[in-house]
Scaffold this motif. Structure first.
Motif, PDB file in Angstrom:
ATOM      1  N   LEU A  74     -14.557 -14.690  12.761  1.00  0.00           N
ATOM      2  CA  LEU A  74     -14.350 -15.464  11.549  1.00  0.00           C
ATOM      3  C   LEU A  74     -15.671 -15.590  10.802  1.00  0.00           C
ATOM      4  CD1 LEU A  74     -12.162 -18.326  13.064  1.00  0.00           C
ATOM      5  CD2 LEU A  74     -11.366 -16.279  11.855  1.00  0.00           C
ATOM      6  N   ARG A  75     -15.653 -15.355   9.515  1.00  0.00           N
ATOM      7  CA  ARG A  75     -16.875 -15.359   8.708  1.00  0.00           C
ATOM      8  C   ARG A  75     -17.135 -16.773   8.194  1.00  0.00           C
ATOM      9  NH1 ARG A  75     -14.238 -10.863   5.023  1.00  0.00           N
ATOM     10  NH2 ARG A  75     -12.586 -12.403   5.415  1.00  0.00           N
ATOM     11  N   VAL A  76     -18.324 -17.281   8.493  1.00  0.00           N
ATOM     12  CA  VAL A  76     -18.640 -18.685   8.249  1.00  0.00           C
ATOM     13  C   VAL A  76     -19.711 -18.810   7.170  1.00  0.00           C
ATOM     14  CG1 VAL A  76     -19.403 -20.855   9.280  1.00  0.00           C
ATOM     15  CG2 VAL A  76     -18.132 -19.196  10.665  1.00  0.00           C
ATOM     16  N   GLY A  77     -19.442 -19.677   6.195  1.00  0.00           N
ATOM     17  CA  GLY A  77     -20.449 -20.053   5.216  1.00  0.00           C
ATOM     18  C   GLY A  77     -21.007 -21.421   5.571  1.00  0.00           C
ATOM     19  N   LEU A  78     -22.318 -21.545   5.601  1.00  0.00           N
ATOM     20  CA  LEU A  78     -22.999 -22.787   5.978  1.00  0.00           C
ATOM     21  C   LEU A  78     -23.748 -23.342   4.771  1.00  0.00           C
ATOM     22  CD1 LEU A  78     -24.170 -24.873   7.998  1.00  0.00           C
ATOM     23  CD2 LEU A  78     -25.920 -23.165   8.586  1.00  0.00           C
ATOM     24  N   VAL A  79     -23.392 -24.556   4.362  1.00  0.00           N
ATOM     25  CA  VAL A  79     -24.054 -25.206   3.239  1.00  0.00           C
ATOM     26  C   VAL A  79     -25.085 -26.188   3.781  1.00  0.00           C
ATOM     27  CG1 VAL A  79     -23.754 -26.568   1.142  1.00  0.00           C
ATOM     28  CG2 VAL A  79     -21.932 -25.019   1.891  1.00  0.00           C
ATOM     29  N   GLY A  80     -26.360 -25.882   3.532  1.00  0.00           N
ATOM     30  CA  GLY A  80     -27.442 -26.747   3.996  1.00  0.00           C
ATOM     31  C   GLY A  80     -28.188 -26.120   5.156  1.00  0.00           C
ATOM     32  N   THR A 140     -21.338 -18.536  19.054  1.00  0.00           N
ATOM     33  CA  THR A 140     -19.954 -18.802  19.469  1.00  0.00           C
ATOM     34  C   THR A 140     -19.127 -17.538  19.328  1.00  0.00           C
ATOM     35  OG1 THR A 140     -20.040 -21.143  18.862  1.00  0.00           O
ATOM     36  CG2 THR A 140     -17.873 -20.133  18.988  1.00  0.00           C
ATOM     37  N   GLU A 141     -18.482 -17.138  20.409  1.00  0.00           N
ATOM     38  CA  GLU A 141     -17.616 -15.964  20.366  1.00  0.00           C
ATOM     39  C   GLU A 141     -16.497 -16.196  19.359  1.00  0.00           C
ATOM     40  OE1 GLU A 141     -14.955 -13.150  23.390  1.00  0.00           O
ATOM     41  OE2 GLU A 141     -16.054 -14.895  24.160  1.00  0.00           O
ATOM     42  N   GLY A 142     -16.301 -15.229  18.488  1.00  0.00           N
ATOM     43  CA  GLY A 142     -15.255 -15.337  17.483  1.00  0.00           C
ATOM     44  C   GLY A 142     -15.719 -15.867  16.146  1.00  0.00           C
ATOM     45  N   LEU A 143     -17.004 -16.254  16.048  1.00  0.00           N
ATOM     46  CA  LEU A 143     -17.571 -16.715  14.782  1.00  0.00           C
ATOM     47  C   LEU A 143     -18.755 -15.834  14.406  1.00  0.00           C
ATOM     48  CD1 LEU A 143     -17.661 -20.624  15.191  1.00  0.00           C
ATOM     49  CD2 LEU A 143     -15.881 -19.224  14.109  1.00  0.00           C
ATOM     50  N   ALA A 144     -18.977 -15.669  13.107  1.00  0.00           N
ATOM     51  CA  ALA A 144     -20.137 -14.928  12.608  1.00  0.00           C
ATOM     52  C   ALA A 144     -20.718 -15.689  11.422  1.00  0.00           C
ATOM     53  CB  ALA A 144     -19.738 -13.517  12.187  1.00  0.00           C
ATOM     54  N   LEU A 145     -22.006 -15.966  11.479  1.00  0.00           N
ATOM     55  CA  LEU A 145     -22.672 -16.642  10.365  1.00  0.00           C
ATOM     56  C   LEU A 145     -22.851 -15.635   9.232  1.00  0.00           C
ATOM     57  CD1 LEU A 145     -23.984 -19.251   9.349  1.00  0.00           C
ATOM     58  CD2 LEU A 145     -26.151 -18.449  10.326  1.00  0.00           C
ATOM     59  N   LEU A 200     -21.466 -19.609  -3.156  1.00  0.00           N
ATOM     60  CA  LEU A 200     -20.668 -19.451  -1.937  1.00  0.00           C
ATOM     61  C   LEU A 200     -19.182 -19.433  -2.269  1.00  0.00           C
ATOM     62  CD1 LEU A 200     -20.780 -19.571   1.304  1.00  0.00           C
ATOM     63  CD2 LEU A 200     -20.208 -21.985   0.980  1.00  0.00           C
ATOM     64  N   PHE A 201     -18.744 -20.408  -3.072  1.00  0.00           N
ATOM     65  CA  PHE A 201     -17.311 -20.525  -3.349  1.00  0.00           C
ATOM     66  C   PHE A 201     -16.795 -19.397  -4.237  1.00  0.00           C
ATOM     67  CE2 PHE A 201     -18.262 -25.140  -2.441  1.00  0.00           C
ATOM     68  CZ  PHE A 201     -17.617 -25.128  -1.202  1.00  0.00           C
ATOM     69  N   GLU A 202     -17.685 -18.734  -4.963  1.00  0.00           N
ATOM     70  CA  GLU A 202     -17.277 -17.548  -5.717  1.00  0.00           C
ATOM     71  C   GLU A 202     -16.785 -16.444  -4.781  1.00  0.00           C
ATOM     72  OE1 GLU A 202     -20.641 -16.474  -8.021  1.00  0.00           O
ATOM     73  OE2 GLU A 202     -20.399 -18.120  -9.479  1.00  0.00           O
ATOM     74  N   ARG A 203     -17.231 -16.506  -3.524  1.00  0.00           N
ATOM     75  CA  ARG A 203     -16.841 -15.520  -2.509  1.00  0.00           C
ATOM     76  C   ARG A 203     -15.870 -16.127  -1.496  1.00  0.00           C
ATOM     77  NH1 ARG A 203     -20.465 -14.621   0.853  1.00  0.00           N
ATOM     78  NH2 ARG A 203     -19.512 -12.702   1.626  1.00  0.00           N
ATOM     79  N   ALA A 204     -15.102 -17.122  -1.901  1.00  0.00           N
ATOM     80  CA  ALA A 204     -14.214 -17.812  -0.962  1.00  0.00           C
ATOM     81  C   ALA A 204     -13.273 -16.853  -0.242  1.00  0.00           C
ATOM     82  CB  ALA A 204     -13.413 -18.883  -1.696  1.00  0.00           C
ATOM     83  N   ASP A 205     -12.819 -15.803  -0.933  1.00  0.00           N
ATOM     84  CA  ASP A 205     -11.878 -14.863  -0.324  1.00  0.00           C
ATOM     85  C   ASP A 205     -12.525 -14.036   0.783  1.00  0.00           C
ATOM     86  OD1 ASP A 205      -9.932 -15.769  -1.993  1.00  0.00           O
ATOM     87  OD2 ASP A 205     -10.049 -14.085  -3.396  1.00  0.00           O
ATOM     88  N   ASP A 206     -13.856 -14.024   0.825  1.00  0.00           N
ATOM     89  CA  ASP A 206     -14.564 -13.254   1.854  1.00  0.00           C
ATOM     90  C   ASP A 206     -14.937 -14.104   3.063  1.00  0.00           C
ATOM     91  OD1 ASP A 206     -14.502 -10.979   0.231  1.00  0.00           O
ATOM     92  OD2 ASP A 206     -16.390 -11.520  -0.760  1.00  0.00           O
ATOM     93  N   LEU A 207     -14.537 -15.375   3.054  1.00  0.00           N
ATOM     94  CA  LEU A 207     -14.920 -16.296   4.123  1.00  0.00           C
ATOM     95  C   LEU A 207     -13.678 -16.845   4.828  1.00  0.00           C
ATOM     96  CD1 LEU A 207     -17.680 -18.298   2.206  1.00  0.00           C
ATOM     97  CD2 LEU A 207     -18.049 -16.500   3.922  1.00  0.00           C
TER      98      LEU A 207
END
Length: 361
Positions: A10-16, A32-37, A67-74
């Motif tokens: 799962l592709r993760v966006g981190l704010v901050g 974490t297995e299954g997550l990607a920063l 970040l939210f402009e790319r919401a479909d990629d997250l």
């Protein structure tokens, strides 16, 4: 969830990318297995470079809008920015169709937390709150002791999150502006109240004392909260930056025995030092010299009771739970409604300290 292929992280966006983002969230997400920063949001050039160095290949942008402009990629957004931004950013993320993790406190008021929870339910998205200290080594050990009846009926729970920081550090956490949601009541208080509610159930009444001790301080830096639970247990909770002699982290008294534990869980210090759960042997463990003691009739400092091996702390379990919740519909590890119940107590504590009254919930 977006169109991430089955089996792909799962592709993760981190704010901050301040303390919360860089020390806690980014390392835990990345291991974490299954997550990607995937993306880090920070406008600070030094932090931008830090993120690129610590997480090679990560995308770095300056604003949440990018970040939210790319919401479909997250597939997930994690909000670790200043407290006052939590509600608006979580709202935007949920409306963009993204599951959300929000650092504590999720909001400034319980009402805002419940509104966010309702929005998440309406949108069919996960909204989880990062209450990582449910996975502290000492708390896991105490939960086990309580569940096994080792203490008998618990009468009083004393919990201290104390520090000795006589000099101000500056920044929004020490601001007196109510909009910033600063002060120890909402910072460390979010942890100790959440733990008390998890252990002993809903609060029936709250009494609190909040003081501003340090010269130049604008908000509380030495606070005490007394919670009477509907179960009858009394929780005495202390958060302070002005404690010259630190007390026990936990002192729990029951009809059969008491449990006393000194020292803090080692995971935060390990993360700050650059250690990572996936590559550190014995993650979350502590030496026998720091084990708490269980017994009756004598102080643990004079040999009373028996040492209780401390269970390993397990911050990675939180994000493993989030990944399972997003991908498989597993239970949310910390719900916004649970966080709202803690905010009920924090709001009552603020009113109690201000007006000198006991507040009934």
């Amino acid at each position: 969830m977006t169109g991430t292929p089955p089996g792909s992280p799962l592709r993760v966006g981190l704010v901050g990318y301040g303390l919360a983002g860089s020390v806690f969230h980014a390392p835990l997400i990345a291991t974490t297995e299954g997550l990607a920063l995937d993306t880090v949001v920070t406008s600070n050039p030094e932090r931008q470079e830090q993120a690129r160095t610590e997480h090679p290949g990560v995308r770095v942008v300056a604003t949440p809008d990018e970040l939210f402009e790319r919401a479909d990629d997250l597939d997930l957004v994690v909000i670790a920015s200043p407290n006052k931004t939590h509600v608006p950013l979580a709202t935007t993320a949920l409306k963009a169709g993204l599951p959300v993790v929000v650092d504590k406190p999720v909001a400034g008021t319980a009402a805002e937390a419940r509104e966010l929870a309702a929005l998440a339910e309406e949108r069919g998205q996960l909204l989880s709150v990062f209450q990582n200290r449910r996975w502290d080594n000492d708390f896991l050990t105490l939960r086990h002791l309580v569940a096994d009846g080792e203490l008998g009926d618990v009468w009083r729970f004393e919990s201290r999150f104390e520090r000795w920081r006589p000099q101000l550090k500056g920044g929004w956490r020490e601001s007196g502006d109510p909009a910033e949601i600063g002060g120890l009541l909402y910072d460390l208080g979010s942890h100790v109240v959440d733990q008390a509610l998890v252990l002993f159930g809903p609060a029936a009444s709250v009494y609190a004392e909040a003081d501003v001790r340090r010269q130049g301080a604008e908000t509380d830096d030495d606070t005490f909260i007394a919670v009477t639970h509907a179960s009858g247990v009394r929780s005495h909770l202390y958060v302070s930056a002005t404690t010259a002699q630190l007390g026990p982290r936990f002192r729990v008294l029951g009809s059969r025995a008491g449990y006393v534990k000194y020292g803090l869980d080692p995971q935060e210090a390990a993360l700050k030092d650059g250690h990572r759960p996936a590559t550190t042997a014995g993650w979350g463990t502590e030496p026998e010299s720091l084990w708490g003691r269980l017994g009756s009739g004598e102080s643990p400092l004079t040999g009373g009771g028996r040492p209780v091996p401390t269970l390993p702390g397990d911050y990675p379990a939180y994000y493993a739970g989030v990944a399972a919740a997003v991908r498989d519909g597993a239970p949310n590890p910390v719900t916004a409604l649970e966080a709202a119940a803690a905010l009920d107590v924090l709001e009552a504590a603020r009113r109690s300290a201000r007006d000198g009254v006991t507040v009934t919930l």
